[in-house]
Design a protein around this motif. Structure first.
Motif: not given
Length: 340
Positions: A39-41, A46-47, A51-55, A313-324
């Motif tokens: 789920d990437v809603s 984020q973008e 936010s940027k994403f890396y392999n 989600s990373y860096n505790s985006w919106k306080g969420y800490k269960l990302g990968a």
């Protein structure tokens, strides 16, 4: 003459086999394979925030490309009716669905039937529906579901699964659809969403989703109640959010619950949400790998797949800490579970 006819037949056969699940063909050629989803809603928000994403090698890439390289083959997107900031409204969902479609991914659409979060603790009616009587409320569920799916279909996108409600442990659209107060009302709302979905495409599978996939008594109460009140569904959806300390016992209980749902109702099962603290990435990989195996083990191919909730989600985006994804925007070891 024979050669010409053979060419025509071969061309038609190639066309039929090459029809993509992204189109409005109503054909899902990969539907027999296990869904390995995310789920990437949050992604558009984020973008927009930068936010940027890396392999895994540190190369910046589009998030859908990164997920696909990790074995993810399906995307889940939530829909809100009239969100204040516009994110997760119909247009935003379409934009994300088009990206998923271009990446060749399967799609689940998750209707919350609210202007914001709907979950076990809150199922707030959209403001525009707040004063409606129950007959009008059912019609609004039908109309909203039909409208969003029509928008997608008009752009050549037909989801494989539609979730009618999100973590509806005690129903939805409270107080009218609160299951503990009026299970019949909740069943009727589920059926309204079901009917709207099937009016778009009869092959779309409708999911009823509740949390705590290890809690068999909760699931029996809910689905006995829905069945006894004439609700219609295809798939029983579950959430599962364990810790490094208890994932093995939770997975064992979840498997027993899944088996019971298959035997008791004849339903297929989907794990619609999973997550674990990003700091427990190694344990999370073991958890998801094991859960995928347990889902796949269900008799009659009744286990459909597993979706990670907002792994990017990373860096505790919106306080969420269960990302990968780690604090540098790269996938953690947890995402390697989907490569198996």
């Amino acid at each position: 003459m024979r050669t010409g006819l053979l060419i025509v037949l071969l061309s038609l056969a190639f066309w039929a086999c090459s029809k993509s699940p992204k189109g409005d063909t109503e054909i899902f050629p990969e539907k027999s394979s296990l869904a390995k989803g995310a789920d990437v809603s949050w992604i558009t928000e984020q973008e927009k925030s930068g936010s940027k994403f890396y392999n895994s090698s540190g190369v910046q890439q589009d998030i859908f490309q990164i997920l696909k390289s990790k074995g993810v083959n399906a995307i889940r997107l939530r829909v809100w009716v009239n969100p204040a900031d516009g994110y997760c409204n119909t247009d935003d969902v379409l934009a994300k669905a088009q990206r998923a479609s271009l990446a060749g991914m399967r799609l689940m659409v998750d209707f919350h039937y609210s202007d914001s979060w709907a979950d076990p603790g809150k199922q707030t009616k959209p403001a525009a529906w707040a004063s409606q009587n129950f007959a009008d409320l059912k019609q609004s569920v039908y109309n909203h579901t039909f409208s969003v799916l029509t928008t997608l279909k008009n752009k050549g996108i037909t989801p494989e699964w539609v979730q009618v409600g999100n973590e509806t442990n005690d129903g939805m659209l409270w107080e009218d659809g609160k299951a503990s107060k009026n299970m019949k009302n909740f069943a009727d709302l589920i059926s309204a969403g079901y009917d709207a979905t099937k009016a778009i495409d009869s092959k779309i599978k409708v999911i009823v989703h509740i949390s705590n996939g290890y809690d068999n008594s909760l699931f029996r109460w809910m689905f006995d109640g829905l069945k006894n009140n004439g609700a219609k569904w295809d798939v029983i959806g579950m959430s599962l959010y364990p810790t490094a300390a208890d994932w093995e016992s939770k997975n064992t209980s979840c498997l027993e619950n899944m088996k019971d749902m298959v035997s008791r109702y004849g339903s297929e099962v989907m794990i619609c949400e999973v997550g674990m603290p990003v700091s427990e990435a190694a344990a999370c990989k073991s958890f998801v790998t094991d859960l995928l195996g347990k889902v796949k083990s269900l008799s009659g191919n009744k286990g459909l797949g597993v979706f990670y909730w907002e792994p990017q989600s990373y860096n505790s985006w919106k306080g969420y800490k269960l990302g990968a994804f780690d604090d540098t925007g790269k996938p953690t070891a947890a995402m390697d579970a989907f490569l198996n």
